[in-house]
Design an enzyme around this catalytic site. Sequence first.
Site, PDB file in Angstrom:
ATOM      1  N   GLY A 257      -9.738 -27.493  15.421  1.00 17.13           N
ATOM      2  CA  GLY A 257      -8.541 -27.411  14.605  1.00 17.13           C
ATOM      3  C   GLY A 257      -8.643 -26.336  13.555  1.00 17.13           C
ATOM      4  N   GLY A 260      -9.411 -26.637   7.072  1.00 14.41           N
ATOM      5  CA  GLY A 260      -8.796 -27.498   6.073  1.00 14.41           C
ATOM      6  C   GLY A 260      -8.050 -28.687   6.606  1.00 14.41           C
ATOM      7  CE  LYS A 263     -12.497 -27.914  11.894  1.00 17.62           C
ATOM      8  NZ  LYS A 263     -11.349 -27.414  11.099  1.00 17.62           N
ATOM      9  CG  HIS A 479      13.432  -5.758  -1.234  1.00 16.07           C
ATOM     10  ND1 HIS A 479      13.047  -4.699  -0.449  1.00 16.07           N
ATOM     11  CD2 HIS A 479      12.762  -6.842  -0.738  1.00 16.07           C
ATOM     12  CE1 HIS A 479      12.197  -5.110   0.476  1.00 16.07           C
ATOM     13  NE2 HIS A 479      11.993  -6.408   0.312  1.00 16.07           N
ATOM     14  CD  GLU A 480      12.354 -10.189  -3.068  1.00 17.36           C
ATOM     15  OE1 GLU A 480      12.538 -11.023  -2.154  1.00 17.36           O
ATOM     16  OE2 GLU A 480      11.382  -9.417  -3.086  1.00 17.36           O
ATOM     17  CG  HIS A 483      14.211 -10.336   2.091  1.00 17.56           C
ATOM     18  ND1 HIS A 483      13.972  -9.968   3.391  1.00 17.56           N
ATOM     19  CD2 HIS A 483      13.357  -9.605   1.325  1.00 17.56           C
ATOM     20  CE1 HIS A 483      13.015  -9.054   3.425  1.00 17.56           C
ATOM     21  NE2 HIS A 483      12.626  -8.809   2.177  1.00 17.56           N
ATOM     22  CG  ASP A 555       9.881  -7.091   4.224  1.00 16.54           C
ATOM     23  OD1 ASP A 555       9.321  -8.196   4.127  1.00 16.54           O
ATOM     24  OD2 ASP A 555      10.572  -6.592   3.323  1.00 16.54           O
TER      25      ASP A 555
END
Length: 686
Positions: A257, A260, A263, A479-480, A483, A555
Site C-alpha cells: 500500500g 502512511g 501497514k 490567474h486564480e 481556474h 499547470d
Amino acid sequence: MCFCIVSSPEAMHSNADSPSSGPGLQPVWTTLRSPYVFWIGGAILLALLVHLGIKWQQASAPVRIEYSTFLEHVESGYVERVEIVNGKRINGTYTAAAVQNDRVETRPPPAAPMGAVVDRSRRAFATHKPTAHELTAFLRRHNEAATGTGTAPVTFAATQESDWVGTLLLWGLPLGLIVGIWLFFMRRMATGGREEQIGSDTAALFEEAGGRRVTFDDVAGLAEPKEEVAEVVEFLRRPQKFTRLGGALPTGVLLVGPPGTGKTLLAKAVAGEAGVPFASISGSDFMEMFVGVGASRVRDLFDQAKERAPCIIFIDEVDAIGRTRGGPGGAGTGERDNTLNQLLVEMDGFDSDEGVVIMAATNRPDVLDAALLRPGRFDRQISIHKPDRLERADIFRVHVADLRLDASVDPEALARQTPGFAGAEIANVCNEAALLAARRGRNAVQMDDFDQALDRVMAGLERSNKLISPEERRVIAHHESGHAIVGWFLEHTDPVVKVSVVPRGLSALGHAQHLPKERDLYSREALMDRMTMALGGRGAEEIVFGRATTGAKDDLERVTETAYAMVVDYGMSDRIGPLSYNRAERRADGPLFEKPYSDAMAAAIDEEVADIVREARARANDLLREKRPLLDEMAERLLREEVLGVEALVALLGSPPHGEYAWLKEGDGTSRNSASAEGASPSSQG
C-alpha cells in the site's frame, strides 16, 4: 586521589544481580556492566602504571652529560669506571671524591646525615660515543700516563646487550595497536553500531507482549485488511485449531500500500491481539558495505525469533533487500543478493507450526523478486488502500480522542474535506490543529483550527509578509479566477471550494482549492475538462493582459503529462488508436533499453498530444471570453478580500450549471475549506 578498579564483566554481573542491590543502584550497576566501562577502566589503569613507571625510571636514571665533558672528566681523574655498551652507549661512574667536592654534575642527593657515604647511584652518568672516536685507545693512553704519575687508572670494559624489549615495543606495539583498531572498526561496521539489536542480544529489537499493546481498536478503518490478518491472530492464539486438520497457515504476509496507510500499525495490532513478541526492523538495516553482514543478520534474527516463538517478524520496506536479482543494468548488488538469498533460505527452512509469522510491508511490489512471492514464502498479499470517507471519519475520531474539542468539530465534515488523505496525513492535520489552537490561547480545538491546519498541510505555511507588487497581484488574481471560473462551469471537474491569493509555502503565490471526487475511472471527456481547467489560469492572463507569465509552469506540466497518458497509456486518441505502450509501468526485471515504438509513431504521438492541448486551451479561452465580466469581478474581489469561500463563489457565480454541491447542503461547515490545492510556485501561481 581515588581510583575505581573494575575486575571483570563477570564480577560486575554477579554484583548487579545480588540481592543486596537496591532498586536505586540498578542504573549504576547496569552502566558498570557495559563492556565499554570495562575497557575504559582498563585503559585508565594502564595509563596510570605507565606514568608511574616513567616517573620511577626518571628518578633512577643516571645523569646524562656531553661526550666532550666526559673526556675532560677522564683527563681530570674524576672517572672511576667506564662500560661501553654495543660500541655506542657509555655508562660510567665518578669517583667519590669528585662527587663530594662537587667537581662533576650529579642528580640532587636524597636526604642523608652529614658525613654519610655518597650513594653509588649518584655517581652514575651516561653519554653517547661518536662513531669516529676511538675511546678504547684514548683510555689506554690515559691509563699509561696515569701509571707514571701515580694516579688511579680508569677501569673500562666493552659489553654487548640484546635489546629485545625495545625492539618489541618499537615494532610490536604499533602493529598491535593498528590490528586492534582495525578489528574494532570491523566489528562496529559489521553490526552497524547496533550490537544490542541484532546478534547475541535482541532485547531492543523485540517488543515483548507484556508492554503496552496495540490492538485492532487502535487501527481505524482498514476493515478488509483486518479481516485478512485476523486468521494470523487466530493461528498464533490457537495453532492446534489449524494443525489438527493438517492445514498450515501461510508463514509470510505481505502488506502492500501507499506510504502512511497504516501497514506497520496493522502488523503491531496483529502482535498485540495475539499477545506475542513483535520484532520490527527495516529492510535497509540488513545492508552494510561488507559482504556477508546482511546474511548474518538475517540468520541471527530468525534464530532469535525461533527462541521467542510464537512471535511476529515485521520487515518494513522489504524492497530494500527483496529487489529482483540481476535486474537491468545490474540492479542488484552482491551484498543485497546474498541477503535476499539468506532470507529465502530462512523463510523456506522452518515449519509453519513453529509459531513464527513473517509480515512485511512495501509500496513497490512490482520490484520484488519472484522467488520472494512464491507459495511458501510471502504467499499472501494484502492490499491496503487509502481510506474512503467513512474510514477517514473513523481515523479522525481516533486521532481527536485525546484532544479537547469544541462542539463545532465534526469528524464527518473533516472526512468529507480530505479525500485522498492517508492515516498519517490525517494524524498530521489533527496535530497541526491542536498546535494552532494552543498558539491562539484557546481552551479547546475549534473547527476553524482544523480549517487552518488543512490549508497549512496542503498549501504550506502562510507568508503574509511576502512583498508582491500591485501588477503581480492583479496577474495572480486573474490567474486564480480563471481556474475557478473554468472549473465552476465545466461538467467533469472537481468542485471549487476556495480561491486565495495569499502566498503560502516555499513557492505558492496563490491557489484554487478543489474537492476531488472519490472515483477511480475517468473518461476522455473528464480528462479533457480537467486539462481545460488547468489551462484556465494561463488563458485568463492571455485574455486580460495579452501575454502569459511563468506562473503557469506547473499547470503546463500537469496538462502535458495527462495528454501523453491519454495517447500512450489509455488509447484515447483516434489517430493513434487503442494502443498502450505502458510508458509509466516498465517492469523492474524488464530490458533496460527498449524502443516501444518507431520514430514515425513518436512524431505522431507528439503531434496528437499538441493537438489535444491546443483543443483544451481553446475551450478554456472561449469560456473565459464568454464569462469576461465574471472574471474581472472575481479578480477585483480577490484583490480586496484575498480569500473567497464557497458561499462567496455561489453568490458571485450562481449555482453550478451541472448540479449543486451536495456536500454543501449538508450544513457541515466545510464551505471554508477543501482537500486538494492546485498550488503555485514563483513560476506557477496555480
